[in-house]
Design an enzyme around this catalytic site. Sequence first.
Site, mmCIF file in Angstrom:
data_model
loop_
_atom_site.group_PDB
_atom_site.id
_atom_site.type_symbol
_atom_site.label_atom_id
_atom_site.label_comp_id
_atom_site.label_asym_id
_atom_site.label_seq_id
_atom_site.Cartn_x
_atom_site.Cartn_y
_atom_site.Cartn_z
ATOM 1 N N ASP A 2 -44.509 2.121 7.030
ATOM 2 C CA ASP A 2 -44.603 2.591 5.646
ATOM 3 C C ASP A 2 -44.152 1.476 4.714
ATOM 4 O OD1 ASP A 2 -45.208 4.386 3.650
ATOM 5 O OD2 ASP A 2 -43.271 5.384 3.697
ATOM 6 N N GLN A 61 -30.981 9.981 3.352
ATOM 7 C CA GLN A 61 -31.417 8.596 3.173
ATOM 8 C C GLN A 61 -30.375 7.780 2.405
ATOM 9 O OE1 GLN A 61 -35.089 8.304 0.989
ATOM 10 N NE2 GLN A 61 -35.217 6.091 1.169
ATOM 11 N N HIS A 73 -43.110 2.775 -8.847
ATOM 12 C CA HIS A 73 -42.185 3.542 -8.012
ATOM 13 C C HIS A 73 -40.926 2.727 -7.717
ATOM 14 C CE1 HIS A 73 -40.637 6.179 -4.906
ATOM 15 N NE2 HIS A 73 -40.696 5.206 -4.009
ATOM 16 N N GLU A 108 -38.380 10.962 -8.663
ATOM 17 C CA GLU A 108 -38.786 10.328 -9.917
ATOM 18 C C GLU A 108 -39.132 11.383 -10.963
ATOM 19 O OE1 GLU A 108 -41.617 6.776 -9.306
ATOM 20 O OE2 GLU A 108 -41.769 7.960 -7.463
ATOM 21 N N ARG A 111 -33.521 12.921 0.691
ATOM 22 C CA ARG A 111 -32.927 11.880 -0.149
ATOM 23 C C ARG A 111 -31.422 11.745 0.033
ATOM 24 N NH1 ARG A 111 -37.160 8.672 -1.290
ATOM 25 N NH2 ARG A 111 -38.798 9.772 -2.415
ATOM 26 N N GLU A 155 -43.417 12.158 -0.829
ATOM 27 C CA GLU A 155 -43.939 10.894 -1.330
ATOM 28 C C GLU A 155 -45.447 10.931 -1.148
ATOM 29 O OE1 GLU A 155 -40.254 7.769 -0.943
ATOM 30 O OE2 GLU A 155 -41.875 7.610 0.526
ATOM 31 N N GLU A 210 -48.899 9.302 -0.885
ATOM 32 C CA GLU A 210 -49.297 7.959 -0.476
ATOM 33 C C GLU A 210 -50.732 7.950 0.050
ATOM 34 O OE1 GLU A 210 -46.509 6.166 2.206
ATOM 35 O OE2 GLU A 210 -44.770 7.211 1.354
ATOM 36 N N THR A 219 -44.092 13.161 8.847
ATOM 37 C CA THR A 219 -45.031 12.543 7.919
ATOM 38 C C THR A 219 -46.367 13.253 8.100
ATOM 39 O OG1 THR A 219 -43.942 10.385 8.065
ATOM 40 C CG2 THR A 219 -46.207 10.415 7.248
ATOM 41 N N LYS A 239 -36.211 9.863 6.909
ATOM 42 C CA LYS A 239 -37.674 9.735 6.853
ATOM 43 C C LYS A 239 -38.367 10.165 8.147
ATOM 44 C CE LYS A 239 -38.438 7.399 2.908
ATOM 45 N NZ LYS A 239 -39.440 7.780 1.897
ATOM 46 N N ASP A 247 -45.172 11.530 2.882
ATOM 47 C CA ASP A 247 -44.035 11.043 3.658
ATOM 48 C C ASP A 247 -42.801 11.807 3.190
ATOM 49 O OD1 ASP A 247 -42.758 9.401 5.544
ATOM 50 O OD2 ASP A 247 -42.118 8.013 3.990
#
Length: 391
Positions: A106, A219, A113, A337, A216, A178, A180, A236, A232, A212
Amino acid sequence: MARIETAPDSPFGPDNLPYGVCAPRDGGPRVCVRLGDYAIDLSSVFDDPDFAAPTLNKFLARGPRRWHEIRHRLRDLVDGLIPDAAVHLLTEVDQLLPIQVGDYVDFYASIDHATNLGRLLRPNSEPLLPNWRHLPVGYHGRSGTVVVSGTAIHRPCGQHRTDSGVTAFGPTRRLDIEAELGFVVGVGSPLGTRIHTGAFAEHVFGVVLVDDWSARDVQAWEYQPLGPFQGKSFATSISAWITPLAALEAARVPLPEQHPRPLPYLCETEDWGLDIDLTIEWNGSAVSHPPYARMYWSPAQMLAHLSVNGAATRTGDLYASGTVSGPHREQRGSFIELCWGGDEPVEIGGARRTFLEDGDEVVITADAPGVSGSRIGLGEVRGRILPAIGH
């Protein structure tokens, strides 16, 4: 014999023809292409054992000449009559993981971002770290937890820091997405060789949508000094359909200006920016429309960087772009975000929301210009959150 008619504005018309693996209720898995609301079983159309298979890997390994030959024959086929035995309504088949995933990498290729996260995580520092404009930053993920769209996701558990500064273990409280794009390798490369940017289309077959999922708080506690791991690796999700690069010719655009100029191995000889528009729905409400055309690093550059140290690639390898985001709030491709770390909640169904709760469902879709002037669809990647196991 059957003739499948699609509307001129259908996102899954003859200009698209994405590949997947489907299992009819009365049979095993086989390679299919999608046309409108139908899956066409290629094992009933072509006398080729590669299509009577549970994944696309054997077909992908045949390389670009075979990919283009079959696409040309498919275009002729869908313009005429198709054997009845080959035609299945999508509602009457199970759509399966289309590839046996080899390795999963990834990247972190969106400047918007990366800038947003830098401002959130390092508010008193330069948002972009010194290396970011020099190379496509990435990490090596878990191929065994790549799942097909529609697979439910259990809330992961892990270590995190509490508000009081105590280290605790339990279900993540900041579960995120996420949005992607992922790129599927068809033809691999031996250990000790490199794939140059100009050879991208000789190795990569097509594109999938990727979610993904990210814990948080887990992480944030684990990522220094070595980067993402359990925050993570739990899941996925990818779309069930792979859009071939050949269907995206009209979507190719130049990259934004790269400064400083990349090192020679990252310089492109062709344009591999992609004009693809994503949409994120949270419990049925569209909350964001990330634009892939703003991505700083191209998929050709990502593949060149991935292999520049001589790392081997193989059929079924998947690498993803990292979160797709734009400069405006309504273009942000992750909820950290979108809610700005929890300080700016989003209105969803009359409630003010930040991160994912049990029972929430996220659907990511995308479309792009087609070669005949219409829009083509990239399918969807869908996932619903279940409670943590044991909680």
